[in-house]
Design a protein around this motif. Structure first.
Motif, PDB file in Angstrom:
ATOM      1  N   ASP A 196      15.249  10.932  45.055  1.00 23.72           N
ATOM      2  CA  ASP A 196      13.922  12.548  43.969  1.00 23.72           C
ATOM      3  C   ASP A 196      12.591  12.156  44.877  1.00 23.72           C
ATOM      4  O   ASP A 196      11.789  12.525  44.411  1.00 23.72           O
ATOM      5  CB  ASP A 196      13.656  11.471  42.721  1.00 23.72           C
ATOM      6  N   HIS A 197      12.589  11.407  46.033  1.00 21.22           N
ATOM      7  CA  HIS A 197      12.092  11.787  47.846  1.00 21.22           C
ATOM      8  C   HIS A 197      12.850  11.821  48.553  1.00 21.22           C
ATOM      9  O   HIS A 197      12.725  10.973  49.415  1.00 21.22           O
ATOM     10  CB  HIS A 197      11.160  10.424  47.529  1.00 21.22           C
ATOM     11  N   LEU A 198      13.325  12.992  48.978  1.00 20.92           N
ATOM     12  CA  LEU A 198      13.646  13.006  50.458  1.00 20.92           C
ATOM     13  C   LEU A 198      12.788  12.510  51.846  1.00 20.92           C
ATOM     14  O   LEU A 198      11.838  12.980  51.832  1.00 20.92           O
ATOM     15  CB  LEU A 198      14.518  14.254  49.797  1.00 20.92           C
ATOM     16  N   PRO A 199      13.264  12.327  52.591  1.00 20.77           N
ATOM     17  CA  PRO A 199      13.043  12.548  53.720  1.00 20.77           C
ATOM     18  C   PRO A 199      12.897  13.217  54.669  1.00 20.77           C
ATOM     19  O   PRO A 199      13.081  12.912  55.802  1.00 20.77           O
ATOM     20  CB  PRO A 199      12.663  10.908  54.677  1.00 20.77           C
ATOM     21  N   LEU A 200      12.094  14.404  53.872  1.00 19.58           N
ATOM     22  CA  LEU A 200      12.663  15.418  54.659  1.00 19.58           C
ATOM     23  C   LEU A 200      11.650  16.692  54.866  1.00 19.58           C
ATOM     24  O   LEU A 200      11.107  16.632  53.107  1.00 19.58           O
ATOM     25  CB  LEU A 200      14.134  16.109  54.435  1.00 19.58           C
ATOM     26  N   ALA A 201      11.669  17.517  55.641  1.00 17.78           N
ATOM     27  CA  ALA A 201      10.543  18.897  56.025  1.00 17.78           C
ATOM     28  C   ALA A 201      10.706  19.542  54.953  1.00 17.78           C
ATOM     29  O   ALA A 201      11.815  19.455  53.997  1.00 17.78           O
ATOM     30  CB  ALA A 201      10.647  18.729  56.720  1.00 17.78           C
ATOM     31  N   ALA A 258      24.623  17.022  60.103  1.00 16.90           N
ATOM     32  CA  ALA A 258      25.176  16.813  59.080  1.00 16.90           C
ATOM     33  C   ALA A 258      24.750  15.580  58.710  1.00 16.90           C
ATOM     34  O   ALA A 258      23.718  14.247  59.311  1.00 16.90           O
ATOM     35  CB  ALA A 258      26.677  16.289  59.181  1.00 16.90           C
ATOM     36  N   ILE A 259      23.224  15.442  57.701  1.00 15.48           N
ATOM     37  CA  ILE A 259      22.834  14.138  57.492  1.00 15.48           C
ATOM     38  C   ILE A 259      22.909  13.865  55.839  1.00 15.48           C
ATOM     39  O   ILE A 259      23.219  14.464  54.966  1.00 15.48           O
ATOM     40  CB  ILE A 259      20.975  14.294  57.884  1.00 15.48           C
ATOM     41  N   GLY A 260      22.783  12.417  55.800  1.00 23.74           N
ATOM     42  CA  GLY A 260      23.076  11.626  55.169  1.00 23.74           C
ATOM     43  C   GLY A 260      21.997  10.550  53.981  1.00 23.74           C
ATOM     44  O   GLY A 260      21.218  10.546  55.197  1.00 23.74           O
ATOM     45  N   VAL A 261      21.629  10.806  53.281  1.00 23.00           N
ATOM     46  CA  VAL A 261      20.993   9.847  52.295  1.00 23.00           C
ATOM     47  C   VAL A 261      21.614   8.610  51.569  1.00 23.00           C
ATOM     48  O   VAL A 261      21.819   9.886  50.019  1.00 23.00           O
ATOM     49  CB  VAL A 261      19.558  11.106  51.606  1.00 23.00           C
ATOM     50  N   ASP A 262      21.160   8.424  51.389  1.00 28.09           N
ATOM     51  CA  ASP A 262      21.100   7.082  50.567  1.00 28.09           C
ATOM     52  C   ASP A 262      20.275   5.316  50.528  1.00 28.09           C
ATOM     53  O   ASP A 262      19.777   5.568  51.491  1.00 28.09           O
ATOM     54  CB  ASP A 262      22.235   6.122  50.776  1.00 28.09           C
ATOM     55  N   PHE A 304      21.314   9.256  59.608  1.00 27.38           N
ATOM     56  CA  PHE A 304      21.564   8.837  58.245  1.00 27.38           C
ATOM     57  C   PHE A 304      20.309   7.860  57.643  1.00 27.38           C
ATOM     58  O   PHE A 304      19.599   7.578  58.928  1.00 27.38           O
ATOM     59  CB  PHE A 304      23.001   7.596  57.955  1.00 27.38           C
ATOM     60  N   TYR A 305      19.424   8.921  56.602  1.00 28.49           N
ATOM     61  CA  TYR A 305      17.978   8.342  56.400  1.00 28.49           C
ATOM     62  C   TYR A 305      18.272   6.825  54.976  1.00 28.49           C
ATOM     63  O   TYR A 305      19.328   7.169  54.191  1.00 28.49           O
ATOM     64  CB  TYR A 305      17.191   9.457  56.186  1.00 28.49           C
ATOM     65  N   LEU A 306      17.567   6.137  55.114  1.00 30.90           N
ATOM     66  CA  LEU A 306      17.384   5.367  53.279  1.00 30.90           C
ATOM     67  C   LEU A 306      16.412   6.372  52.896  1.00 30.90           C
ATOM     68  O   LEU A 306      15.495   6.144  53.110  1.00 30.90           O
ATOM     69  CB  LEU A 306      17.109   3.873  53.692  1.00 30.90           C
ATOM     70  N   GLY A 307      16.791   6.110  51.514  1.00 34.23           N
ATOM     71  CA  GLY A 307      15.892   7.033  50.954  1.00 34.23           C
ATOM     72  C   GLY A 307      16.238   7.406  49.504  1.00 34.23           C
ATOM     73  O   GLY A 307      17.729   7.269  49.314  1.00 34.23           O
ATOM     74  N   THR A 308      15.855   7.594  49.064  1.00 30.24           N
ATOM     75  CA  THR A 308      16.322   7.722  47.033  1.00 30.24           C
ATOM     76  C   THR A 308      15.931   9.262  47.156  1.00 30.24           C
ATOM     77  O   THR A 308      15.107  10.059  48.064  1.00 30.24           O
ATOM     78  CB  THR A 308      15.104   7.443  46.279  1.00 30.24           C
ATOM     79  N   VAL A 367      14.713  15.001  40.722  1.00 30.53           N
ATOM     80  CA  VAL A 367      15.929  15.462  42.479  1.00 30.53           C
ATOM     81  C   VAL A 367      16.361  17.095  42.046  1.00 30.53           C
ATOM     82  O   VAL A 367      15.725  17.588  43.563  1.00 30.53           O
ATOM     83  CB  VAL A 367      17.089  15.109  41.636  1.00 30.53           C
ATOM     84  N   PHE A 368      16.176  17.870  41.321  1.00 29.27           N
ATOM     85  CA  PHE A 368      16.399  19.755  41.489  1.00 29.27           C
ATOM     86  C   PHE A 368      15.082  19.292  42.237  1.00 29.27           C
ATOM     87  O   PHE A 368      15.534  20.391  42.862  1.00 29.27           O
ATOM     88  CB  PHE A 368      16.899  19.915  39.586  1.00 29.27           C
ATOM     89  N   ARG A 369      13.715  19.692  41.983  1.00 27.16           N
ATOM     90  CA  ARG A 369      12.547  19.940  42.355  1.00 27.16           C
ATOM     91  C   ARG A 369      12.924  19.681  43.902  1.00 27.16           C
ATOM     92  O   ARG A 369      12.606  20.309  45.606  1.00 27.16           O
ATOM     93  CB  ARG A 369      10.834  19.384  41.784  1.00 27.16           C
ATOM     94  N   GLU A 370      13.131  18.069  44.518  1.00 24.67           N
ATOM     95  CA  GLU A 370      13.532  18.046  45.622  1.00 24.67           C
ATOM     96  C   GLU A 370      14.479  18.463  46.611  1.00 24.67           C
ATOM     97  O   GLU A 370      14.171  18.997  47.841  1.00 24.67           O
ATOM     98  CB  GLU A 370      13.348  16.577  45.909  1.00 24.67           C
ATOM     99  N   ILE A 371      15.773  18.878  45.651  1.00 29.82           N
ATOM    100  CA  ILE A 371      16.700  19.692  46.488  1.00 29.82           C
ATOM    101  C   ILE A 371      16.157  21.449  47.166  1.00 29.82           C
ATOM    102  O   ILE A 371      16.371  21.708  48.049  1.00 29.82           O
ATOM    103  CB  ILE A 371      18.214  20.296  45.620  1.00 29.82           C
ATOM    104  N   ALA A 372      15.348  22.238  45.781  1.00 27.58           N
ATOM    105  CA  ALA A 372      14.529  22.966  46.300  1.00 27.58           C
ATOM    106  C   ALA A 372      13.414  22.998  47.182  1.00 27.58           C
ATOM    107  O   ALA A 372      13.520  23.948  48.127  1.00 27.58           O
ATOM    108  CB  ALA A 372      13.839  23.530  45.124  1.00 27.58           C
ATOM    109  N   ARG A 373      12.888  22.333  47.367  1.00 28.36           N
ATOM    110  CA  ARG A 373      11.649  21.911  47.861  1.00 28.36           C
ATOM    111  C   ARG A 373      12.472  21.548  49.540  1.00 28.36           C
ATOM    112  O   ARG A 373      11.555  22.569  50.856  1.00 28.36           O
ATOM    113  CB  ARG A 373      11.256  20.694  48.345  1.00 28.36           C
ATOM    114  N   VAL A 374      13.545  21.285  49.506  1.00 33.27           N
ATOM    115  CA  VAL A 374      13.998  20.797  51.595  1.00 33.27           C
ATOM    116  C   VAL A 374      14.652  22.098  52.128  1.00 33.27           C
ATOM    117  O   VAL A 374      14.728  22.377  52.925  1.00 33.27           O
ATOM    118  CB  VAL A 374      14.819  19.469  51.705  1.00 33.27           C
TER     119      VAL A 374
END
Length: 306
Positions: free
Chosen positions: A127-132, A94-98, A121-125, A154-161
């Motif tokens: 709309d630019h998620l620090p995930l592969a 379980a990963i959190g981004v804030d 937990f990762y620091l990030g926005t 944001v929607f594109r980033e969700i689709a990407r990850v």
């Protein structure tokens, strides 16, 4: 103006993260319960993970399974990450981004104090998620996407990850009608999750444009006036206000003993709710969407379909 909005949000929520708000406060607990959390769920996680900032309970609608990787966008103190932790089990994550450093610090402290082994937990926005790419089974979020100035990104980033066939299960605020001009131009309303919300149809269209299918947006029927329950319970003051370019913008945060208590995020929300019938124009919604398992391909060749 986009960076100004982000800094306003970061400052305001940073002040909340540095407060003593928790499930130990009756008003904070009441907000979480009003938006779908059970008393058992709230007592199962660190009290400091809940600061009365929810508008739903995404872990209850996400069908989270053992072994999955679940990411919470705008994870705050880690509330939904900690609820997802036993659901994914020791073989999952379980990963959190804030984007707020104070929130990340609070969440990591909560994780350490709670002995969680499968959370990060990762620091990030968002709309630019620090995930592969293609690394996540399920994306959840709780009253955060409305705060993003660039929602298509944001929607594109969700689709990407998300992995092919991965899903989105989000609690958010969306609009049923146009906001009154005074509310639409208020940074207090923006930071309070109302001013930045988009119409339900635009939310649906944005997810389709990002490539999602099976998109559903359901009005939960929850009373947004529940936020007023937290009034006068903030343990730290929030940023002061200044006027810039016709909008009310947040100045630096403070936590001095002589700072005005009425400057807290929750008290700003209470004032807003007392001036407008927010439920007539906005709604707490449950958002579902699925990333296609495979791209559509035209069949060709004699062995196609064999």
């Amino acid at each position: 103006m986009t960076e100004q909005l982000l800094e306003s949000v970061r400052s305001k929520y940073g002040a909340v993260a540095e407060s003593t708000l928790s499930s130990k406060d009756p008003g904070v607990k009441a907000v979480a319960e009003a938006f779908g959390y059970s008393p058992a769920e709230l007592t199962s996680i660190p009290a400091e993970a809940n600061m009365g900032l929810s508008c739903g309970n995404p872990t209850a609608i996400a069908s989270i399974r053992a072994g999955e990787v679940v990411v919470d966008l705008g994870s705050g103190g880690g509330m939904d990450v900690f609820l997802a932790s036993p659901m994914v089990g020791p073989t999952g994550k379980a990963i959190g981004v804030d984007m707020t450093p104070a929130m990340i610090e609070r969440a990591r402290t909560n994780a350490q104090n709670g002995g969680y082994q499968n959370v990060e937990f990762y620091l990030g926005t968002i709309d630019h998620l620090p995930l592969a790419d293609g690394s996540v089974d399920c994306v959840i979020s709780n009253c955060v996407i409305n705060l993003a100035p660039d929602k298509p990104a944001v929607f594109r980033e969700i689709a990407r990850v998300l992995k092919p066939g991965g899903r989105l299960a989000v609690s958010d605020i969306a609009l049923k009608a146009e906001l009154p001009p005074a509310m639409a131009q208020s940074i207090a309303a923006y930071v309070g999750c109302i001013g930045g919300a988009i119409k339900i149809d635009d939310y649906r269209d944005g997810l389709h444009a990002a490539g999602f299918e099976h998109v559903e947006i359901v009005d939960s029927g929850a009373d947004l006036n529940a936020y007023a329950k937290v009034e006068n319970q903030a343990g730290c003051c929030s940023p002061s206000m200044a006027s810039v370019n016709g909008l009310t913008v947040l100045a630096d945060a403070c936590c001095s003993s002589d700072a005005p208590a009425h400057a807290s995020l929750h008290e700003d929300l209470t004032k807003l709710l007392s001036e407008y019938d927010v439920n007539s124009v906005a709604a707490s919604v449950k958002v579902y969407a699925v990333k296609p398992a495979v791209a559509n391909q035209n069949c060709c060749g004699p062995t196609c379909g064999s």
